[in-house]
Design an enzyme around this catalytic site. Structure first.
Site, PDB file in Angstrom:
ATOM      1  N   GLY A   1      -6.722  11.207  10.222  1.00 52.05           N
ATOM      2  CA  GLY A   1      -7.076   9.916   9.644  1.00 52.05           C
ATOM      3  C   GLY A   1      -6.339   8.768  10.320  1.00 52.05           C
ATOM      4  O   GLY A   1      -6.913   7.704  10.583  1.00 52.05           O
TER       5      GLY A   1
ATOM      6  N   ASN B   1      -5.270   5.544  -1.864  1.00 53.28           N
ATOM      7  CA  ASN B   1      -4.624   6.840  -2.029  1.00 53.28           C
ATOM      8  C   ASN B   1      -3.589   6.878  -3.149  1.00 53.28           C
ATOM      9  O   ASN B   1      -3.302   7.928  -3.681  1.00 53.28           O
ATOM     10  CB  ASN B   1      -3.986   7.274  -0.706  1.00 53.28           C
ATOM     11  CG  ASN B   1      -3.253   6.160  -0.006  1.00 53.28           C
ATOM     12  OD1 ASN B   1      -3.840   5.117   0.300  1.00 53.28           O
ATOM     13  ND2 ASN B   1      -1.973   6.340   0.234  1.00 53.28           N
TER      14      ASN B   1
ATOM     15  N   CYS C   1      12.269   5.877  -2.957  1.00 54.23           N
ATOM     16  CA  CYS C   1      13.634   5.364  -2.915  1.00 54.23           C
ATOM     17  C   CYS C   1      14.548   6.381  -2.252  1.00 54.23           C
ATOM     18  O   CYS C   1      15.092   7.273  -2.868  1.00 54.23           O
ATOM     19  CB  CYS C   1      14.137   4.948  -4.289  1.00 54.23           C
ATOM     20  SG  CYS C   1      14.283   6.259  -5.480  1.00 54.23           S
TER      21      CYS C   1
HETATM   22  C1  LIG Z   1      -4.031  10.505   4.414  1.00 50.72           C
HETATM   23  C2  LIG Z   1      -4.621   9.199   4.701  1.00 50.72           C
HETATM   24  C3  LIG Z   1      -4.624   8.687   6.019  1.00 50.72           C
HETATM   25  C4  LIG Z   1      -3.969   9.405   7.168  1.00 50.72           C
HETATM   26  O1  LIG Z   1      -4.605  10.589   7.506  1.00 50.72           O
HETATM   27  P1  LIG Z   1      -3.855  11.702   8.401  1.00 50.72           P
HETATM   28  O2  LIG Z   1      -4.909  12.735   8.614  1.00 50.72           O
HETATM   29  O3  LIG Z   1      -2.694  12.163   7.609  1.00 50.72           O
HETATM   30  O4  LIG Z   1      -3.454  11.046   9.673  1.00 50.72           O
HETATM   31  C5  LIG Z   1      -5.212   7.460   6.213  1.00 50.72           C
HETATM   32  N1  LIG Z   1      -5.760   6.767   5.207  1.00 50.72           N
HETATM   33  C6  LIG Z   1      -5.775   7.228   3.938  1.00 50.72           C
HETATM   34  C7  LIG Z   1      -6.409   6.411   2.865  1.00 50.72           C
HETATM   35  C8  LIG Z   1      -5.199   8.451   3.648  1.00 50.72           C
HETATM   36  O5  LIG Z   1      -5.197   8.885   2.384  1.00 50.72           O
END
Ligand SMILES: *Cc1c(COP(=O)(O)O)cnc(C)c1O
Length: 410
Positions: free
Chosen positions: A78, A158, A341
């Protein structure tokens, strides 16, 4: 503290961080390690078979997105997909303008590249979200300038599970383009968290770029994809062989690609059923918490259509989310917190702060992200321990002691 149970169960409430890989996905991937092992660029039979698997996966994903196969670019996750969208767009279109619009609750995979571009002379507008995390399409529209080349708004957040009005934002962007007779600004959405639960039809969403990853949808880690609308040029960040239409050089992660396609197919086929199950379970958990624990707050939208069905983000006043997380871990319960934290920093999450929450609220937050293996029994197990741990932490809370001290000296 409570005595430990004889048998500590393992209860995973952190699916938004990553999920286990679905057995069906693992099964689909296995042949591509030692049986069909060729390099998709090789002309011989082993290569052609690997290439066929990559193309087949590309077709499957394209179909789900209502896109063309050539508009799907496989990348390493991602983060890689978000980075390619931001930097690739910026580098290809900087002649036209150096302004990008986003929202303050994006993942760091968006915010950090944008901060980097800012240092290189780009202007970044972060349109405010309300106290539930929603951005208004009208506010996005008003912030578009003649030099805006890209708008990036995540599909679902997220941390707090808010579902942004992507289709409506898409429509105001189309309106702007029509009024000004321009193809700009382009529109990117990060759909990593949405892909397991929501429709990904790029035509209905009116998006030009869409980011996917494997690890949040019970697929493999370290694989992702970027959808790029036909005719839009972007520049690559990785140079080498000409793989992925020259946009992501390097030998393809064939098992990962096969796994991503399989995971997405399963997730999209089963999303209605999963949404129902997750909604029921999160309502049950929220009801139990409200019954047993005082001084709490649900962060993000109320449970319903505007919130990801699997997400609950709750503030427990007067305690540190991180202490709570660590105590729960002792009982086998895994979740996450918005207050990262570490010993050096007491900064609560940028997402909770963007909602305009006071610091003490943001500090005691805990995220439960539910998933396929969770049951009502898991919630019952959690509720055996959570209220007691919260109560005990509150008794020894430095936040509360600080407050009492101030009260005394007043
Ligand atoms: C997890 C996540 C990413 C990053 O994805 P990776 O595969 O860990 O690099 C980016 N955007 C959102 C909204 C995510 O939840």
């Amino acid at each position: 503290m409570l005595p430990k149970p004889k048998k500590i169960r393992e209860i995973y409430f952190d699916h938004a961080a990553t999920a286990y890989t679905d057995e069906r996905v693992v099964k689909a991937m296995l042949p591509y390690y030692s049986k069909t092992y060729g390099n998709p660029s090789s002309l011989h039979r082993a290569g052609r078979e690997a290439n066929a698997a990559v193309n087949d996966s590309r077709r499957k994903i394209a179909q789900i997105l209502h896109a063309l196969p050539e508009n799907i670019i496989f990348v390493g996750g991602g983060t890689a997909s978000d980075n390619l969208a931001i930097y690739g767009m910026a580098r290809a279109h900087e002649q036209r303008g150096k302004h990008i619009i986003t929202i303050p609750i994006e993942h760091h995979a968006i915010l950090h590249p944008l901060e980097d571009l800012e240092k290189q002379g780009w202007k970044i507008t972060k349109v405010k979200v309300n106290e539930e995390g929603f951005v208004s399409p009208e506010e996005i529209y008003k912030s578009i300038r003649p030099d805006t080349v890209l708008i990036s708004v995540m599909y679902t957040n997220n941390e707090i599970g808010v579902i942004e009005p992507i289709a409506d934002i898409g429509r105001v962007i189309l309106k702007y383009r029509k009024e000004h007779n321009t193809p700009y600004p382009y529109f990117h959405t990060d759909a990593c968290q949405a892909a397991g639960y929501l429709s990904l039809d790029v035509e209905k969403l009116h998006v030009d770029f869409l980011t996917l990853n494997g690890s949040k949808i019970y697929g493999p880690k370290g694989i992702g994809a970027l959808y790029i609308r036909r005719g839009i040029k972007i520049k690559p960040m990785i140079l080498g062989g000409g793989q992925e239409r020259n946009l992501n050089a390097g030998t393809e992660n064939v098992p990962g690609i096969v796994g991503l396609a399989k995971a997405l197919e399963i997730a999209q086929n089963e999303k209605e059923k999963e949404n129902k199950k997750m909604r029921k379970l999160s309502l049950y958990l929220w009801k139990k918490i409200q019954e047993k624990i005082q001084n709490i707050k649900l962060n993000g939208p109320e449970i319903g259509d505007d919130r990801l069905s699997s997400n609950l983000n709750i503030t427990f006043m007067d305690i540190e989310g991180e202490s709570l997380l660590l105590y729960l871990d002792e009982y086998g319960i895994m979740c996450s917190t918005g207050s990262a934290c570490t010993s050096e920093s007491l900064e609560p999450s940028h997402v909770l702060r963007a909602l305009g929450m006071p610091y003490e609220y943001a500090h005691g937050s805990l995220r439960f992200s539910l998933g396929r293996r969770n049951t009502k029994q898991d919630v019952d197990y959690l509720m055996k321990y959570l209220p007691v741990i919260v109560e005990q932490l509150r008794e020894m809370s430095p936040v509360r002691m600080e407050k009492q001290k101030h009260a005394r000296y007043k």
